[in-house]
Design a protein around this motif. Structure first.
Motif, PDB file in Angstrom:
ATOM      1  N   ILE A  36      -8.009  12.446  14.508  1.00  0.00           N
ATOM      2  CA  ILE A  36      -9.308  12.030  15.064  1.00  0.00           C
ATOM      3  C   ILE A  36      -9.114  11.028  16.206  1.00  0.00           C
ATOM      4  O   ILE A  36      -9.717  11.175  17.276  1.00  0.00           O
ATOM      5  N   VAL A  40      -9.933  13.274  19.326  1.00  0.00           N
ATOM      6  CA  VAL A  40     -11.382  13.106  19.489  1.00  0.00           C
ATOM      7  C   VAL A  40     -11.681  11.841  20.276  1.00  0.00           C
ATOM      8  O   VAL A  40     -12.404  11.871  21.265  1.00  0.00           O
ATOM      9  N   LEU A  41     -11.129  10.724  19.841  1.00  0.00           N
ATOM     10  CA  LEU A  41     -11.385   9.449  20.504  1.00  0.00           C
ATOM     11  C   LEU A  41     -10.447   9.203  21.689  1.00  0.00           C
ATOM     12  O   LEU A  41     -10.685   8.294  22.480  1.00  0.00           O
ATOM     13  N   GLU A  42      -9.401   9.990  21.794  1.00  0.00           N
ATOM     14  CA  GLU A  42      -8.400   9.889  22.857  1.00  0.00           C
ATOM     15  C   GLU A  42      -7.785   8.495  22.965  1.00  0.00           C
ATOM     16  O   GLU A  42      -7.458   8.021  24.048  1.00  0.00           O
TER      17      GLU A  42
END
Length: 164
Positions: A36, A40-42
């Motif tokens: 994640i 997703v959050l990089e």
């Protein structure tokens, strides 16, 4: 005395297995968190990879006692099947002795590594000492000794029973 030891052995093996399961669940959760944060959050959390490694090390060393207790860790199936009852008991003793020697070496060197690792920190978790990762060896080894002796006193052949 035999029943008392086996009662203690059941408890210690159950505790070690519970810790191993908790470490697997923790590693899985940290793996999902890493996915994640990275994709997703990089913003990857580098500490999760290190903790996954630690939890997997603990999982393995705390899971070994259950494998020893069930008779599925060290298996000499061909000799065991071809031996009579007395030969099987001798074989059990030899295998137990060999495993105890190996576990003794793991406990000895694991404790030495843990003490040496006190001054070594972990990349990504600078405040955590490598002592905690290396400590899995002697702790798992001590639980394994109890399980090995329990299996010698009250042998279980789960692996042998399921093999064809």
């Amino acid at each position: 005395m035999k029943d008392g030891f086996l009662r203690v052995e059941r408890i210690t093996t159950a505790v070690s297995m519970a810790v191993a399961c908790a470490m697997l669940a923790t590693a899985s959760g940290l793996g999902m968190l890493q996915i994640i944060t990275r994709f997703v959050l990089e913003t990857p959390a580098e500490w999760t990879e290190v903790l996954i490694r630690f939890t997997l090390i603990w999982m393995v060393f705390m899971g070994i006692p259950m494998a020893f207790r069930q008779g599925s860790m060290v298996s000499v199936d061909v000799l065991y099947r071809r031996s009579g009852p007395r030969g099987r008991r001798v074989l059990d003793g030899v295998v137990c002795l060999a495993a105890l020697v190996l576990i003794g070496i793991i406990i000895w060197w694991g404790w030495d590594y843990a003490n040496r690792g006190k001054v070594q920190t972990v990349t990504g978790l600078e405040e955590v000492s490598m002592f905690w990762a290396y400590l899995a060896m002697p702790v798992g080894g001590l639980f394994s000794v109890v399980a090995l002796i329990g299996n010698l006193i009250d042998p279980q052949r789960h692996e042998l029973e399921t093999a064809q």
